[in-house]
Each structure stands twice: as C-alpha cells, then as structure tokens.
Design an enzyme around this catalytic site. Sequence first.
Site, PDB file in Angstrom:
ATOM      1  CG  HIS A   1     -45.098 -21.290   1.630  1.00 37.59           C
ATOM      2  ND1 HIS A   1     -44.032 -21.904   2.601  1.00 37.59           N
ATOM      3  CD2 HIS A   1     -44.247 -20.099   0.978  1.00 37.59           C
ATOM      4  CE1 HIS A   1     -43.080 -21.018   2.530  1.00 37.59           C
ATOM      5  NE2 HIS A   1     -42.924 -20.075   1.663  1.00 37.59           N
TER       6      HIS A   1
HETATM    7  C1  UD1 Z   1     -43.501 -15.091   0.789  1.00 34.87           C
HETATM    8  C2  UD1 Z   1     -42.055 -15.054   0.387  1.00 34.87           C
HETATM    9  C3  UD1 Z   1     -41.370 -16.348   1.270  1.00 34.87           C
HETATM   10  C4  UD1 Z   1     -41.830 -16.691   2.457  1.00 34.87           C
HETATM   11  C5  UD1 Z   1     -43.263 -16.651   2.701  1.00 34.87           C
HETATM   12  C6  UD1 Z   1     -43.969 -17.016   3.820  1.00 34.87           C
HETATM   13  C7  UD1 Z   1     -41.357 -14.084  -1.435  1.00 34.87           C
HETATM   14  C8  UD1 Z   1     -41.056 -14.134  -2.980  1.00 34.87           C
HETATM   15  N1  UD1 Z   1     -41.645 -14.960  -0.872  1.00 34.87           N
HETATM   16  O1  UD1 Z   1     -44.177 -16.218  -0.122  1.00 34.87           O
HETATM   17  O2  UD1 Z   1     -39.777 -15.893   0.988  1.00 34.87           O
HETATM   18  O3  UD1 Z   1     -41.252 -17.749   3.020  1.00 34.87           O
HETATM   19  O4  UD1 Z   1     -43.680 -15.496   2.167  1.00 34.87           O
HETATM   20  O5  UD1 Z   1     -45.128 -17.223   3.880  1.00 34.87           O
HETATM   21  O6  UD1 Z   1     -41.450 -12.726  -1.253  1.00 34.87           O
HETATM   22  N2  UD1 Z   1     -51.725 -14.395   0.317  1.00 34.87           N
HETATM   23  C9  UD1 Z   1     -52.857 -14.199   0.988  1.00 34.87           C
HETATM   24  N3  UD1 Z   1     -52.851 -13.584   1.951  1.00 34.87           N
HETATM   25  C10 UD1 Z   1     -51.811 -13.081   2.734  1.00 34.87           C
HETATM   26  C11 UD1 Z   1     -50.757 -13.376   1.804  1.00 34.87           C
HETATM   27  C12 UD1 Z   1     -50.458 -14.127   0.735  1.00 34.87           C
HETATM   28  O7  UD1 Z   1     -54.079 -14.530   0.664  1.00 34.87           O
HETATM   29  O8  UD1 Z   1     -51.742 -12.577   3.756  1.00 34.87           O
HETATM   30  C13 UD1 Z   1     -51.928 -15.262  -0.952  1.00 34.87           C
HETATM   31  C14 UD1 Z   1     -52.182 -14.215  -2.319  1.00 34.87           C
HETATM   32  O9  UD1 Z   1     -52.814 -14.868  -3.234  1.00 34.87           O
HETATM   33  C15 UD1 Z   1     -50.582 -14.300  -2.988  1.00 34.87           C
HETATM   34  C16 UD1 Z   1     -50.076 -15.540  -2.461  1.00 34.87           C
HETATM   35  O10 UD1 Z   1     -50.713 -15.718  -1.389  1.00 34.87           O
HETATM   36  O11 UD1 Z   1     -50.489 -14.030  -4.327  1.00 34.87           O
HETATM   37  C17 UD1 Z   1     -48.437 -15.517  -2.354  1.00 34.87           C
HETATM   38  O12 UD1 Z   1     -48.176 -14.659  -1.394  1.00 34.87           O
HETATM   39  P1  UD1 Z   1     -46.796 -13.799  -1.681  1.00 34.87           P
HETATM   40  O13 UD1 Z   1     -46.477 -12.922  -0.753  1.00 34.87           O
HETATM   41  O14 UD1 Z   1     -46.527 -13.790  -3.092  1.00 34.87           O
HETATM   42  O15 UD1 Z   1     -45.614 -15.125  -1.403  1.00 34.87           O
HETATM   43  P2  UD1 Z   1     -45.624 -16.285  -0.469  1.00 34.87           P
HETATM   44  O16 UD1 Z   1     -45.736 -17.515  -1.125  1.00 34.87           O
HETATM   45  O17 UD1 Z   1     -46.443 -15.920   0.696  1.00 34.87           O
END
Ligand code: UD1
Length: 357
Positions: free
Chosen positions: A202
Amino acid sequence: MRVLSVVGARPQFVKLAPIAEAMRSRAEHIVVHTGQHYDELMSDVFFRDLGISAPDVNLAVGSGKHGAQTGAMLSGLEPLLERYAPDWVLVYGDTNSTLAAAIAAVKLHMPVAHLEAGLRSFNRRMPEEHNRVLTDHAADLLLAPTEVAMRHLASEGLASRSVLVGDVMTDVLYAVRDRVAGQSLPLPAGVEPGRFLLATLHRPDNTDDRDRLGVIVEQLSSLDLPVVLAAHPRLRAAAERWGVDLERGSIRVVEPLAYPALVSAVASSAGVITDSGGLQKEAFLLRVPCTTVRRETEWVETVELGWNQLVGDDLEQLGSAANRPRPAETEATPYGDGSAAQRVVEALIAAQSPARQ
Ligand code: UD1
C-alpha cells in the site's frame, strides 16, 4: 486521569486495543476517530473483532490530499480537545491523524504522549517519516517500542522525554494468536496451510509508480506457491489507474483481512511479502519469513535476526528472496514481552504534571 486517544487508520485501531484494555479502571479514556480510514473492512471490523468500544467521536474526515486531510483533522480536533480538556492526548504511530492530533494539542498547551516514538526509516520521501519526526519533537512524552527507537530519540536530543515501554503490537498479536489457535478460521482464497504466501502492498512509493507496481505484480504472479494478495484500497485504485491486472498467475486477490483472519493467515503461511511496517513485525513474532518491498525498514531487528529481507532497489530479486530457506531460529524478544500497554498507562500516570494529578 483523563486520556484522549486519537486514531484514524487501520494500524492505529490495532494499537488502540491493548491500550483501551489497560486503561480500564485506571483512567477515563476518550477515543476520537478522525475518519481517515472509513471502509467497513479498514475500520469498523477492527473495533468489533478487538473488543474496542465504539469511538466517542468520529470526525469522518475521509480521504484527500495530505494538506486537505491533515487540515480537516486539525480544525475538527481543536474544539474537541477544548471540550474534553484531557490530561494527556495520546497519539499513535505515524499517520496524518497522528501529526494532526499532536499539532492541535500542543497549540492548546495540552500534554501529548506519542506511542511508537523514535522509529525512523531515514527516507524523507515517506509522508510517515515526517509525521514521526514532527510528532516526536512536538510531544512531551515519548513512548518507545525498542532500544533502537530509544537511541534515535537520544541522538535527536529527546532522551529526557523518552521511556522504553515495549511494543503494544506484541500485546495484541499474542492475545489474538492465542485466541485463534483453537479455532479453525478458513484461509483466504481456499489455500492450504503452509502452501501459500501472503502479500500486502500500500505504500505510495510502490503503488503510485506504474513501472514499479508492474514489476512487483509480475514477480508475485510468477511465484510457484499461490500468493494471497490482501488488497488495500490504495492498491486497487492504483492498479486500475495504471491498467495493471492484479488477478493473474499465482496471485489470488482478496479483500483486506480482519485482524484475527490476518494473524491466522500469517501463522499458516509459508512466507509474507509486504511493504507494511506492522506486518513485518507480525511475521517475525509468528516466526514466518518476511520479504519487504522497500529500500529500508524501521524494524531493523527483523532484518538483523535474519527473518526479514529487504527488496527495494532490485525488484527482480523479489521472487528468489520470497523462495529463500527459513532462517535460523531465535529466542530474541526485541519487541517486548506482551505487556507494553500496562507500561504505557504507568508512564502516563508517572509523568502527569503534579498540578493535574
Ligand atoms: C495510511 C497511513 C500509513 C498507514 C496506512 C495503513 C498516512 C500518511 N499514511 O496510509 O502510515 O500505514 O494508512 O493502511 O497517514 N481508502 C479507502 N478506504 C479507506 C481508507 C482509504 O478507499 O477506508 C483509499 C482512499 O482512496 C485514499 C487511499 O485509500 O485516498 C489512501 O488512504 P490514506 O489514508 O491517504 O493513506 P494510506 O495509504 O491508507
């Protein structure tokens, strides 16, 4: 003592579980969920499976670019902190939720404790690295999981605020391992015990680079054993954007796993392939070889003890690394003994300012 925990993303719910348990009868504990992760499988299922009460407040901030996401959390948290006026604001790990809560609290002169302090990748391209450094330097109490983390904090002049408590992920992993040992949870994608690899990806460095993601998926697809790929939403979105087909060759794509299912799957697997921080450690604690698709790791002990191999620059080596023989057994316990959460509560009580006790 009133403690207000701020969580928002999947690994933070796992860390919250043993803390919430240890707080019972020793402190008033308020839990605020920023809403950074919001899908059922990325959020709610962790509260249910790990026996954590529903958050007192959910800010429902959702996804967004770093500035917008962090800013929305900041402005949502400020009035809440004023309303609850906690003795400690407890922040977890390295996500945008961690940094937002630390900034909101220090600006209100509220004491901040950082759980999992002192981890460093020294990779300034990772948003998490900035979140860690900035949070550590803002916080009043640094709760470090390992000796290595304590050394990093000391070298940044933060020794006087640091306490070695051990790793709360060991607490929760051991508890869940023992709970699932007696149950026969079905393995994902119908694979056989000991005859599959478990993969997760991820990190933006891997998912958001079309060529890199293409090579990683190609390597996974040509492994001999089936590869169960528990796909984070970021991975699915990136693969679709780049036109990379995840479901091919040896790869079996499944939804993100709930924590007990994850622990059970890791324990039954022949090996783990990941870019997650937590999973590297979980594999080590369950004594399953791990191959990490990154150039560096915060959990250097797993590499030094031979249970983790980094494949960051030379992705063509991923397949052979994942096929390597099991390393020598070890009795080392760099991540503590499974009672870190109790030490966290004790450290919070001990470091409370006398006027507020
Ligand atoms: C975040 C954390 C990372 C952690 C990870 C665990 C930051 C910068 N990064 O990364 O440290 O290891 O979480 O998973 O805070 N999305 C969904 N549904 C959800 C959550 C996310 O669809 O419930 C999608 C969205 O399109 C979003 C993307 O995933 O834009 C990324 O989510 P984001 O919270 O930006 O960061 P992670 O990659 O999950």
